[in-house]
Design a protein around this motif. Sequence first.
Motif, PDB file in Angstrom:
ATOM      1  N   CYS C 243       0.834  -1.199   0.000  1.00  0.00           N
ATOM      2  CA  CYS C 243       0.000   0.000   0.000  1.00  0.00           C
ATOM      3  C   CYS C 243       0.874   1.256   0.000  1.00  0.00           C
ATOM      4  O   CYS C 243       1.946   1.295   0.596  1.00  0.00           O
ATOM      5  CB  CYS C 243      -0.904  -0.002   1.224  1.00  0.00           C
ATOM      6  N   ALA C 244       0.346   2.296  -0.650  1.00  0.00           N
ATOM      7  CA  ALA C 244       1.114   3.544  -0.760  1.00  0.00           C
ATOM      8  C   ALA C 244       0.554   4.643   0.132  1.00  0.00           C
ATOM      9  O   ALA C 244       0.820   5.815  -0.096  1.00  0.00           O
ATOM     10  CB  ALA C 244       1.148   4.006  -2.204  1.00  0.00           C
ATOM     11  N   TYR C 245      -0.251   4.294   1.118  1.00  0.00           N
ATOM     12  CA  TYR C 245      -0.699   5.335   2.045  1.00  0.00           C
ATOM     13  C   TYR C 245       0.251   5.426   3.247  1.00  0.00           C
ATOM     14  O   TYR C 245       1.374   5.840   3.088  1.00  0.00           O
ATOM     15  CB  TYR C 245      -2.158   5.103   2.456  1.00  0.00           C
ATOM     16  N   CYS C 246      -0.155   4.982   4.425  1.00  0.00           N
ATOM     17  CA  CYS C 246       0.619   5.327   5.624  1.00  0.00           C
ATOM     18  C   CYS C 246       1.806   4.403   5.857  1.00  0.00           C
ATOM     19  O   CYS C 246       2.084   3.491   5.089  1.00  0.00           O
ATOM     20  CB  CYS C 246      -0.287   5.334   6.849  1.00  0.00           C
ATOM     21  N   GLY C 281      -6.421   2.231   2.135  1.00  0.00           N
ATOM     22  CA  GLY C 281      -5.667   1.239   1.382  1.00  0.00           C
ATOM     23  C   GLY C 281      -6.543   0.300   0.583  1.00  0.00           C
ATOM     24  O   GLY C 281      -6.230  -0.030  -0.568  1.00  0.00           O
ATOM     25  N   ARG C 282      -7.646  -0.116   1.185  1.00  0.00           N
ATOM     26  CA  ARG C 282      -8.441  -1.125   0.510  1.00  0.00           C
ATOM     27  C   ARG C 282      -9.299  -0.545  -0.602  1.00  0.00           C
ATOM     28  O   ARG C 282      -9.504  -1.166  -1.633  1.00  0.00           O
ATOM     29  CB  ARG C 282      -9.345  -1.854   1.503  1.00  0.00           C
ATOM     30  N   PHE C 283      -9.815   0.664  -0.355  1.00  0.00           N
ATOM     31  CA  PHE C 283     -10.822   1.167  -1.279  1.00  0.00           C
ATOM     32  C   PHE C 283     -10.413   2.431  -2.038  1.00  0.00           C
ATOM     33  O   PHE C 283     -10.882   2.654  -3.141  1.00  0.00           O
ATOM     34  CB  PHE C 283     -12.123   1.452  -0.524  1.00  0.00           C
ATOM     35  N   ARG C 572       5.379   5.934  11.636  1.00  0.00           N
ATOM     36  CA  ARG C 572       5.810   6.782  10.523  1.00  0.00           C
ATOM     37  C   ARG C 572       4.622   7.140   9.668  1.00  0.00           C
ATOM     38  O   ARG C 572       3.728   6.338   9.441  1.00  0.00           O
ATOM     39  CB  ARG C 572       6.876   6.064   9.675  1.00  0.00           C
ATOM     40  N   GLY C 573       4.664   8.352   9.149  1.00  0.00           N
ATOM     41  CA  GLY C 573       3.507   8.876   8.446  1.00  0.00           C
ATOM     42  C   GLY C 573       3.342   8.356   7.038  1.00  0.00           C
ATOM     43  O   GLY C 573       2.324   7.781   6.686  1.00  0.00           O
ATOM     44  N   GLN C 574       4.349   8.532   6.214  1.00  0.00           N
ATOM     45  CA  GLN C 574       4.208   8.164   4.813  1.00  0.00           C
ATOM     46  C   GLN C 574       4.654   6.728   4.599  1.00  0.00           C
ATOM     47  O   GLN C 574       5.495   6.201   5.320  1.00  0.00           O
ATOM     48  CB  GLN C 574       5.065   9.082   3.936  1.00  0.00           C
ATOM     49  N   ASN C 575       4.085   6.152   3.561  1.00  0.00           N
ATOM     50  CA  ASN C 575       4.373   4.757   3.245  1.00  0.00           C
ATOM     51  C   ASN C 575       5.852   4.444   3.234  1.00  0.00           C
ATOM     52  O   ASN C 575       6.285   3.403   3.682  1.00  0.00           O
ATOM     53  CB  ASN C 575       3.756   4.402   1.890  1.00  0.00           C
TER      54      ASN C 575
END
Lengths: 85, 526, 924
Positions: C243-246, C281-283, C572-575
């Motif tokens: 996933c490229a979010y958090c 992440g999922r949607f 950590r915040g970003q992926n």
Amino acid sequence: MNPAENLRSEAVAVPSAAYRARLLAMLERVCANCRAEPDPVATVLEHLRRFWHPWLRQALTALDAQERAQASETARQVLERLDAG
Amino acid sequence: MNPPRETPTVVYVPRDAAALAVGADVVAGAIHAEAARRALPVQIKRTGSRGLFWLEPLVEVATPQGRIAYGPVQPEDVPDLFTAGFLSGASHPLRLGSPEALPYLQGQDRLLHARLGVIEPDRVDDYLATGGYRALEQALALEPPELVAQVQRSGLRGRGGAAFPAGIKWDTVRRAPGPTKYVVCNADEGDSGTFADRMVLEGDPFSLIEGMTIAALAVGATQGYVYLRVEYPHAYRTLTAAIELARARGYLGPDVCGSGRAFELEVRVGAGAYVCGEETALLESLEGKRGLVRAKPPLPALAGLFGRPTLVHNVLTLATVPVILAEGAEAYRDYGCGNSRGTLSLQLAGNVRRPGLVEKAFGMSLGELLYDYGGGTASGRPIRAVQVGGPLGAYLSPSHFDLPLDYETFAAAGAMLGHGGIVVFDDTVDMARMARHAFAFCADESCGKCTPCRIGSVRGREALERVLAGGPVEAELALVRELAATMRDASLCALGGMTAYPVLSALEHFPEDFTARARSGRPVQG
Amino acid sequence: MRLCDDDLGTPARLGAATVRLTIDGRTVEAPEGTSLLRAAAQAGIRIPRLCASERLEPFGSCRLCLVQIEGGRGYPASCTTPVAEGMVVHTHTPRVTELRRGVMELYLSDHPLDCLTCSANGDCELQEMAALVGVRRIRYPAGGQKHAGMPVDGSNPYFAFDAEKCIVCARCVRACDEIQGSFALTVAGRGFAAAVTAGQGEGFLGSECVSCGACVQACPTAALMEKRVIEEGLPERAVVTTCAYCGVGCSFGVELKGEVPVRLVPDGRGRANEGHSCVKGRFAFGYATHPDRVRSPLVRGSIDEPWREVGWDEAIAHVATEFRRIQARYGREAIGAVASSRCTNEEVYLVQKLVRAAFGNNNIDNCARVCHSPTGYGLKRTFGESAGTQDFASVDHADVIMVIGANPTEAHPVFGARLKRRLRQGARLIVIDPRTTGLVHGPHVRAEYHLALRPGTNVALLNAMAHVIVTEGLVDESFVAQRCEADSFARWRAFIADPRHAPEAVEAETGVAAEQVRAAARRYASADNAAIYYGLGVTEHSQGATTVMAIANLAMATGNIGRPGVGVNPLRGQNNVQGACDMGAFPHELPGYRHVSDPVARAAFEAHWGVTISPEPGLRLPHMLAEAREGRFKGIYIQGEDLAQSEPDLEHVHAALEAMECVVVQDLFLNETARYAHVFLPGASFLEKDGTFTNAERRISRVRRAIPPLAGLEDWEITQRLAQAMGHSMAYSHPSEIMDEIARLTPQFSGVSYALLERLGSVQWPCNEEAPHGTPLMHRERFVRGEGSFVLTEYVPTSERPDGRRELLLTTGRVLAQYNVGTQTRRTANGVWCSADVLEIHPQDAEARGISEGDEVCIESRMGQTRLRARVSERVRPGMVFTTFHFPASKTNVLVTDGSDWATNCPEYKVVAVRVERVAGASA
């Protein structure tokens, strides 16, 4: 090309008063946070050496007497050591 | 206020819900008013019921010769009774003589139910005067393993229906690791035609409180809960009052009888779900959740209420404990037969001439109970079927009436004693409708967790409705038989699992009610 | 494509003893407590089942998994029956077969048998089990009671609930309870009427549902189904990626039809998420194919001109020419770059290599500057490594959990769910946060201590806790003696024992009752295992780095380092912000956190790259901007970061960008920063590239290309072309070659390769000869720096304090449905949950200012002002207001001052003195 040389050649511009004031405030915060250290001046100098771009350190040396007069004791000592190179 | 001129005459009027239902309160009021009118000193004491329901309201008078019973007393009989001199035990058409001498009671083995109808349920002193809290005193002197051993030696088995040996359960909870354990009383008496739990709660609540206290000492619990069905408001009032009294007298609380041992007891009221009489659904409900059946294992004895080791017993089982301690395990064990020891609380209901509570040692025959105690049907027609053990019990025909009432014999006959409820039907009963009712009952009461019960009960009801409507019998009955067996073998709990008993027994013992229908095309009614 | 095939049916049990039994004539061994169902599955014996899943506790409702046990009564459900020594089990007897068919026939009697037109056709466990059980007819005639025709709940934008397809297995309900911990679903009613219900019947959107997708994932039929699958049909293929979010770094299967992503399904084998997911992440992946995506490079002469679409070659050549021109005119130091912590390790590595090798300076930074740079600084100084100490699974062993300045249920939802699960198992919780976050009071979760401190006083509070530990004899003396520096500890002990650090002494400053601080300190110090999790509420302060070191001091003093259940864990915040830091996207550090002044490290890179590397630290991002205004810094290459929205003191940022001669933005969208750009290079989303991300637990996971890059190039290719155009040779043909170079040059990564990642799935660095399978827990035997170092943490109050004009303190944070500056999430349907930033204000403060719920308010700091709608809420304490920064229109960061962490210049986003006023004439 020697990187150090390049850096020096760029130090011609005189930083603005606002920028100098900002950097001095930054320096003061570093000093305040290192005041409990056994040798605060050395600790601050080491911090500047490790984390501050040479331009910033050079800008500090450009502080004039009036500006330096407002600095804390630790900061003044740091500035003196920076002046000495 | 004038001082009493003489010692008042004590008149006993039951306050049991069964007596109240036929006007006991009005009768008590009438006696009070009539005594006042006649300026006669009368003290009315409200007791539980002795369990002779056809005689309720059964009024008793304390006389120098002992208690004399009159019944069934209607309010309009009261002036006449006074005129006849019933306060001194005088003769009257309603006079029954000494209640203990009534054959219905005389033949019984009233161990557990000895105080019913005798004492005032909300008086600790009455309880103490009739041997109450003797057992607790003994128990406090015993180590937990010895307490458990006594219950084991008594042969007591769970009276809620499953008949699991109580001693083994106690020992499991006692040995289970963990600092927090619970004792839970299942007072969610939901079987049709049963009332023995209620009668104990309303007529002798301290026996349950004492039994739970002893059980807590034995297994190492400091907190108990009584899970009471919402349909028993009188029992709720009596029990909660008794708990307050017991606490005030030091029989409950942080220091039970000065022993340094703690036991607290709380009553929690259900919300009208039959399935919450199933112990794991009961625990869920006690925890504040939906009454959903849990899978076992883990056994509640190891991981019950809030995941802690929990001793769950029915009211009768726990109320029997003081009897065992007070009378001795061996004395209790002397009652009964085979592996069914002690006494059984049988509850006669339905179409029966003498409905009521019969406490007898295991071993009496079903026929003896139905005819000698029950007196046959109320309608006067022949008994055609009885359902033993609640709505999920098997339907038995007269060919079974010589079966002795004990767990193993009944199990061998494809039936069960359950909680001891017996519902009598005469020869007008339509057993196909009764079989449909079994499915309908299951469908109404299913918690909805497991598939066989959730869907199967509805499909079974529908299939029998098609039969009742004159549909093709053979295929439907084959389907019903298979479905019932699927529910029996695959359901999560006894609700779905035992729905097969009334259905299959009706099919087996009364096949004509199903097959004849196809010929007559009798339509379904209701 | 679902993972049910490898689902073993019930969770693993870690019983000490191994039990040996016989199943279908085979001898099987399993740990004590294992279910028969799982033991059989492990032996390859497949027992039919519908209500069981290895991610849920056994339930025993479907009655398909019945078996027979020799000597046992009846037909026990294998999911709820544990293995026992010597047990002989038969899973497939004639009676069991009959029963299963009987049960399945019942299921099917209440199911719309429309398989061929059903959205789950081919992906339905009911269908599969019916086949396995072999039902050949349904004898219950039509006309019986059924659930057919029940309304579909389509309120959630991403999935629908179709009750007529529900088999009431309660997997969704249990997933919501056990995995996510939202308790939003229930089965209402009983018997045949039992029905899955969201909330109190409000439907999914109106309920407490957080749309994590656990229910959809758990559903065996089409009852809960992604709307995209309903619309598009089942996907054809799947690509496992990250996933490229958090910074949790969940593993997902991207399921596609051709080049169209249909759905993302959380990967049960992903060790960061173990099959769980969140709404983002999922949607919320629709942004990746959003029409706003830029598909061609853009160039313009000045920022007033319109964009001109150009080819890649022209764009790259233009940038190279400009950068070389600037360097020639203003000097080598006049340009720099910002690497994106949203991009892969390989891409970040290339950007810093571009800067160091082609630009010839160290002017490289990344977004950690504005989030976790204090973490890197603080943990490096105390422990010796700039990263969290644990893996996520460690929290399962924690007895006391201290969450400081973090809101994991909103910002790191999948880890938040795991943390809540541990809390429901009985772990104690201490929350240090000025705001009442979801953890403080949640369903079956409650903080034992909530220390609601005044923003900006973290160090004073943590010092007070340390004071209690030191002065009340709670120090783990043997740990300190064995593992830490004697002299630095002695100095620290004397420092912290000073009465000026006592809870009573700082009570007025922190606003937290001394007794609460003492109790919390005792709780933390006396736990068997106590773990600290922290977020940006720690770092984004004028003493961010000091706070991190105060945390490290606490953990060392109490011996809570070096084993499962303890540790210091930055969320950590970003992926890939951990990775961006690891990769040397810092002006003072080469990859692997080696200082540029370190001649050995420099020599290795110089040798490999064939260049000379400057030994002096480069410009930090805020200083690049400041120097731009000073006229010395003239060009910047910004990879995937929206400076013009995310930086503090935005007016200054805008002026700085305007002052530059060449601003190059590489991004998915024309973001706020692109307004100031001369060149726009369209980047690739995480679906369009190969590479790796490194999450908050130092886990390196593969990112795999699912679809081709929309604009033709993966981001590393863009950087490589730019380097080539600037005369530095780069010739990687695949990111794996970049990773090979990273491994060769970076000690912590020397064992990492794509082959290893394929084999292990993921690996936590350090991964090298000493730890060939990675390092889930750091500092086990000794600290990376040898002995743990205690740092003196003097409390220096921030100069940002309320005054007569600005009476309130503003702090900022995130909400679940939106992400950071919203570039991605604003381009999805997540707006149904949050469509604007709002200002939370305490009822007292609202009343004093005549502000009602929904009123438009003006917020003014000494830097600027903006307007938001008010939300009157007791989640914030009096004297404090809170907002988010997800929407550009809010201009939240206009307010944030130029204050920053003294050590790292991480901006002080969390403390801004503001004046809040109701906007006259405006009302709700």
